[in-house]
Structures are given as structure tokens and as C-alpha cells.
Scaffold this motif. Structure first.
Motif, mmCIF file in Angstrom:
data_model
loop_
_atom_site.group_PDB
_atom_site.id
_atom_site.type_symbol
_atom_site.label_atom_id
_atom_site.label_comp_id
_atom_site.label_asym_id
_atom_site.label_seq_id
_atom_site.Cartn_x
_atom_site.Cartn_y
_atom_site.Cartn_z
ATOM 1 N N ASP A 134 -0.658 17.440 -29.617
ATOM 2 C CA ASP A 134 -1.597 18.144 -30.478
ATOM 3 C C ASP A 134 -2.945 17.441 -30.395
ATOM 4 O OD1 ASP A 134 -3.105 18.891 -32.832
ATOM 5 O OD2 ASP A 134 -1.257 19.739 -33.633
ATOM 6 N N ALA A 135 -4.019 18.216 -30.205
ATOM 7 C CA ALA A 135 -5.343 17.623 -30.053
ATOM 8 C C ALA A 135 -5.771 16.824 -31.276
ATOM 9 C CB ALA A 135 -6.372 18.720 -29.753
ATOM 10 N N ALA A 136 -5.227 17.181 -32.451
ATOM 11 C CA ALA A 136 -5.597 16.478 -33.681
ATOM 12 C C ALA A 136 -4.788 15.210 -33.903
ATOM 13 C CB ALA A 136 -5.429 17.402 -34.887
ATOM 14 N N PHE A 137 -3.744 15.016 -33.111
ATOM 15 C CA PHE A 137 -2.853 13.861 -33.300
ATOM 16 C C PHE A 137 -3.399 12.645 -32.561
ATOM 17 C CE2 PHE A 137 0.967 11.539 -31.571
ATOM 18 C CZ PHE A 137 1.286 10.893 -32.769
ATOM 19 N N ASP A 138 -3.567 11.544 -33.292
ATOM 20 C CA ASP A 138 -3.956 10.272 -32.689
ATOM 21 C C ASP A 138 -2.705 9.408 -32.605
ATOM 22 O OD1 ASP A 138 -4.908 7.831 -31.894
ATOM 23 O OD2 ASP A 138 -6.367 7.611 -33.532
ATOM 24 N N PRO A 139 -2.142 9.216 -31.403
ATOM 25 C CA PRO A 139 -0.887 8.460 -31.306
ATOM 26 C C PRO A 139 -1.013 7.006 -31.715
ATOM 27 C CG PRO A 139 -1.771 8.927 -29.125
ATOM 28 C CD PRO A 139 -2.593 9.705 -30.095
ATOM 29 N N ASN A 140 -2.241 6.500 -31.853
ATOM 30 C CA ASN A 140 -2.445 5.139 -32.331
ATOM 31 C C ASN A 140 -2.321 5.030 -33.855
ATOM 32 O OD1 ASN A 140 -3.322 4.112 -29.664
ATOM 33 N ND2 ASN A 140 -5.070 5.450 -30.016
ATOM 34 N N PHE A 141 -2.319 6.189 -34.541
ATOM 35 C CA PHE A 141 -2.358 6.196 -36.003
ATOM 36 C C PHE A 141 -1.476 7.342 -36.488
ATOM 37 C CE2 PHE A 141 -5.415 6.838 -39.873
ATOM 38 C CZ PHE A 141 -4.468 6.295 -40.708
ATOM 39 N N VAL A 142 -0.177 7.059 -36.638
ATOM 40 C CA VAL A 142 0.770 8.107 -36.998
ATOM 41 C C VAL A 142 0.697 8.403 -38.498
ATOM 42 C CG1 VAL A 142 3.179 8.842 -36.949
ATOM 43 C CG2 VAL A 142 2.264 7.422 -35.093
ATOM 44 N N LEU A 143 0.932 7.385 -39.321
ATOM 45 C CA LEU A 143 0.845 7.519 -40.770
ATOM 46 C C LEU A 143 0.204 6.268 -41.335
ATOM 47 C CD1 LEU A 143 4.415 8.912 -41.680
ATOM 48 C CD2 LEU A 143 2.296 10.223 -41.437
ATOM 49 N N THR A 144 -0.286 6.335 -42.565
ATOM 50 C CA THR A 144 -0.838 5.160 -43.219
ATOM 51 C C THR A 144 0.293 4.280 -43.739
ATOM 52 O OG1 THR A 144 -0.952 6.039 -45.475
ATOM 53 C CG2 THR A 144 -2.780 6.570 -44.000
ATOM 54 N N ASP A 145 -0.024 3.035 -44.072
ATOM 55 C CA ASP A 145 0.976 2.139 -44.649
ATOM 56 C C ASP A 145 1.513 2.683 -45.971
ATOM 57 O OD1 ASP A 145 0.683 0.473 -42.499
ATOM 58 O OD2 ASP A 145 -0.596 -0.985 -43.524
ATOM 59 N N ASP A 146 0.635 3.259 -46.785
ATOM 60 C CA ASP A 146 1.095 3.829 -48.055
ATOM 61 C C ASP A 146 2.015 5.022 -47.832
ATOM 62 O OD1 ASP A 146 -0.061 2.020 -49.745
ATOM 63 O OD2 ASP A 146 -1.799 3.251 -50.248
ATOM 64 N N ASP A 147 1.736 5.831 -46.805
ATOM 65 C CA ASP A 147 2.608 6.972 -46.524
ATOM 66 C C ASP A 147 4.053 6.522 -46.346
ATOM 67 O OD1 ASP A 147 0.456 8.716 -46.541
ATOM 68 O OD2 ASP A 147 0.186 8.677 -44.372
#
Length: 477
Positions: free
Chosen positions: A34-47
Motif C-alpha cells: 500500500d502506498a500509504a504504508f511505511d514498513p519502517n513504522f508499523v504501529l506506535t509504541d502506545d498502539d
């Protein structure tokens, strides 16, 4: 796919570091992502690690709305029969892992949340723990991990203790994943920006598996805010203005402060904002004077630019060339072209006016005027500024528009009622519960108390939902 050895440590209070985002070497579109997906940043720590992200009741409501898991009763690890929601909350609190993450993980691994007819096998391997890509679920070596409660317990313990604790103590997980360190996964350079992303790639060492988790998260938990809401992404700190279904970033807080009330900004995780298409950046403060390469001078008014037709007009309104900033055409492209600013205009930056001897107060801008219908509007948006005295002839020369109303995104209530509304497209939309209010991140201190007669005069719109239909985001009803 998952690690089997477990540590015995538990940590309950952490400060999470965030590393700069790393650019990908290959565009997402060429990798089937997905063009909006950054594989370096999946979810935040709080998520992943905020165990208080949901109450038991909110979790149960969610499970019932999605499928059959809300009705599922099974044995917990102590043998006690419990609802699935109670087991999930117990695990979340024990290991300080988000219940939202646990349900998203089960959906990623077994489609367990939304499957209307899940099998016992799906329940038994709910989080996929202990099952590698080449493993059989019938292998006796992994039988200890079998069972709904066991799967949740082992997965949460693994994420918190083996991955997270090692990241804190050693700077990396047992497989060497670490924030800021580049690793090749599926032929692509991956540089996790936070602990959560490093832990997720340790649990599922494939890009598409983590994109699936991100997609589920975005579909379920990307919040939808009323038009006009100001949001601040966490942990990025980026401030956005929600406008007609898009999030428009402000170039700086200084720019934002000229257009919105930053004290009322809603803090929300960056991953929960991922569902919004990003609109053009708001680069300039309100009423900035900008000159393009062709020498034209423009006045920025909200999200429009007005061309000042000549220097005579420029001088009439007391503008100073020292205030003019040279910009490129691309800097102006995101602003809609408004009416030209001519000698016939009045009050290009807006002005309260009042005919001498009359009580009515008007907001005048350009060729138009709007009645200020009550003192509440005057106090709320004009800080009690005194109006300029003009003649009836001057007032009559301006086109009359609808009365000046509450701004989109404003939170309001009656003086003697607990009911809270949010203003959008000229209507007050009820907020059904305190849980919804707080889950959307609104602050109780941001609510404005409005006289009953004033608020009752505003039409009532549809109640606020946590996941708004797209039509409500883009169309004024």
C-alpha cells in the motif's frame, strides 16, 4: 514464525524513544505494498503497549459488533470459564499490552474477530504463537501453546518480556531487530523507528504480514473527526486541520496559531490518523502577503488567496512591502483563488462594524457582511473586540450573507445539561456518550457553554460515531 523461549521479567512503566523516519530505497508500489504504508513504522509504541486503551465494556461492545467472539466462553489459564473479553483484558493488564493490539493480532493471524463461523482450530491458535511458517499445528512440540487463553498469554508475554524488555536492556530483540538499525526483510531495507515496529518484525518477520496488521488497524481504529477538528499526531507532533475528509498539515505551530485554537487540539496516534488522505500543507499564516515570480501580490485569507490588483489598492489598505514574502508558484498552488482585492473592497482582513446609534454588530470582509447574531459569538471568536462605527450607507453597500455561526469542530453544551455537541456544517451533532468523547481524544476543558436559546436555534444533526461513514466526512448535510 514466533519465538518459543520466554523470559520471566515484566516491566510496567517505560519511556519510548522515537527514531527519525527512514526513506525506503524502493517505492511501495514496486513491492506490492500500500502506498500509504511505511514498513519502517508499523504501529506506535502506545498502539501495542497501552493496556488502558480500552475498557472491558468497550472491548465487549467491539467484539459483539464484529462477529461471534463477543459470545465466546472458554477456560482461562486457571481453568475458570470466562468470556473472551475478560480473558483479553486479563492478559492486557497482566503484561501491559494493548487489548486493541491483541484483537488486531487475532484478526491478522486467524481472521478470528470478523469470521462469522470460526472453527475450534482458529480459537486454539488465535495469535499464531509458536507456529512457524513450516510448522504443523499438530506437532506435539507446540501443544503447550494450544488454546485460546494460552495463545493470548504467550503472545502478550513474548511481546512485553522477550522483545520489549530486551530492547530496553540490550537495545535489540533476540533476532537483532532494533530501532534505527537497518535489516533486510523480504529483499527490502527496513529500519524500525520505534520499539513496537522492531518487536512486530521479530514476531512476524515478513513485510506483508505487518502490512496486514497495519491495514486492519487502520480499518478499525483510524478515527474519523468532524470537519474543522484540529489534531496533533503522536509521537510525530505534527498538527493537522481536518478539512473535508483530508488532514492538512500546518507548516509550523506559528502558522497554525493564526487559524485555529491550538489549546483545543486533539492528540491522536499517527497510526490512527493513517486513514486520512493527506491534503496540501498550510504553509503561511492568515493574512500573509506573498509575491509570486510574475510579480503578483496575493493576500492569504483562510484557505484562499486574493490577488491585489494594483499598488494603489495595496496602499489603500496600509500594506507594507516589508511584509511581502517572495514565494514560488508551487507554494501558492494549494490555495484556492478567491475574489480579487480591488479599490472597491473594504476590510480585507475582516472587521467588526456597527452603524452608529444601532445595536446590531456585523462582521465585514471584502464586499460582504454577516450579522453577529448574539453576544456569545462575539465573545467566542472576537474576544470582545470593539466594532468600528460606520454609516448605514456604508453597511448597505455590502452584500449580506448568512449570520456568522459557530465554527466547525467547536464543542458546545447547554448551561444546565450534560449533553455535549460538536458543530459541523451549521448543525450541532450530539456526542452520545462520555466514552465516545474521550475515545476521540476531546478535552472536557474545550467545551464552550452556550446559552440555551442560542444553542436551541442551531439545527441538530446526526450523532457522532467512532467510525464515520465517508459521506459524512465530505458532504455538508
Amino acid at each position: 514464525m514466533k519465538q518459543r523461549l520466554l523470559s520471566i521479567f515484566l516491566i510496567t512503566s517505560i519511556i519510548f524513544p522515537v527514531f527519525p523516519l527512514q526513506a525506503q530505497t524502493v517505492p511501495n508500489s514496486q513491492n506490492g505494498l500500500d502506498a500509504a504504508f511505511d514498513p519502517n513504522f508499523v504501529l506506535t509504541d502506545d498502539d501495542v503497549f497501552d493496556s488502558a486503551s480500552w475498557s472491558r465494556d468497550r472491548l465487549q461492545e467491539f467484539l459483539l459488533s464484529k462477529g461471534t467472539l463477543g459470545h465466546y466462553v472458554t477456560a482461562d489459564i486457571d481453568g475458570t470459564q470466562k468470556y473472551a473479553a475478560d480473558i483479553i483484558i486479563r492478559v492486557a493488564n497482566t503484561y501491559k499490552v494493548s487489548p486493541k493490539f491483541l484483537v488486531a493480532l487475532m484478526q491478522k493471524e486467524q481472521s478470528l474477530i470478523e469470521d462469522p463461523y470460526p472453527t475450534q482450530r482458529q480459537f486454539d491458535w488465535a495469535t499464531g504463537f509458536g507456529v512457524c511458517d513450516s510448522c504443523s499445528k499438530d506437532d506435539p512440540a507446540i501443544s503447550d501453546f494450544k488454546g485460546f487463553a494460552n495463545q493470548l498469554d504467550y503472545a502478550a508475554k513474548q511481546m512485553r518480556e522477550r522483545y520489549y524488555l530486551r530492547l530496553l536492556m540490550n537495545g535489540q530483540t533476540n533476532t537483532g531487530m532494533s530501532p534505527g538499525r537497518t535489516t533486510i526483510i523480504d529483499g527490502i531495507e527496513i529500519t524500525p523507528v520505534n520499539f513496537a515496529t522492531a518487536a512486530l518484525y521479530t514476531y512476524t518477520p515478513h513485510i506483508h504480514g505487518n502490512q496486514n496488521l497495519w491495514t486492519i488497524w487502520r480499518r478499525w481504529f483510524s478515527k474519523k473527526f468532524p470537519n474543522g477538528t484540529v489534531v496533533k499526531g503522536i509521537p510525530s507532533g505534527q498538527v493537522y486541520w481536518i478539512r473535508y475528509g483530508k488532514k492538512k498539515p500546518f507548516a509550523s505551530q506559528t502558522v497554525a496559531g493564526t487559524l485555529v485554537d491550538l489549546e483545543k487540539a486533539v492528540e491522536v496516534s499517527d497510526s490512527e490518523l493513517a486513514g486520512y488522505e493527506e491534503g496540501p500543507q498550510i504553509n503561511f499564516p492568515n493574512y500573509a502577503l506573498l509575491r509570486n515570480p510574475a510579480g503578483q501580490i496575493w493576500l492569504i485569507v483562510d484557505d484562499e488567496r486574493r490577488h491585489i490588483v494594483n499598488m494603489e489598492t495595496f496602499g489603500k489598505f496600509g500594506f507594507n512591502m516589508d511584509e511581502v514574502e517572495d514565494v514560488g508558484d508551487e507554494d501558492l498552488a494549494s490555495y484556492a483563488i478567491g475574489n480579487k482585492l480591488t479599490l472597491d473592497d473594504q476590510y480585507p482582513k475582516g472587521q467588526l462594524v456597527q452603524v452608529t446609534g444601532l445595536k446590531a454588530i456585523w462582521y465585514a470582509e471584502g464586499h460582504t457582511k454577516q450579522l453577529i447574531p448574539n453576544p456569545t459569538i462575539w465573545t467566542l471568536y472576537f474576544n470582545g473586540r470593539r466594532p468600528r462605527q460606520i454609516t448605514q450607507e456604508q453597511l448597505d453597500s455590502m452584500t449580506t450573507l448568512d449570520p456568522y455561526g459557530f465554527k466547525d469542530g467547536e464543542l458546545v453544551k447547554h448551561p444546565e445539561s450534560p449533553a455535549v455537541y460538536v458543530m459541523e456544517y451549521g448543525k450541532k451533532r450530539p456526542i452520545p456518550s462520555g466514552d465516545i468523547f474521550e475515545e476521540l481524544g476531546w478535552k472536557w476543558s474545550s467545551i464552550e457553554t452556550i446559552p440555551t436559546s442560542v444553542l436551541d436555534a442551531v439545527p441538530t444533526g446526526m450523532p457522532i460515531l467512532l467510525n464515520e461513514p465517508e459521506t459524512l466526512l465530505t458532504v455538508a448535510s
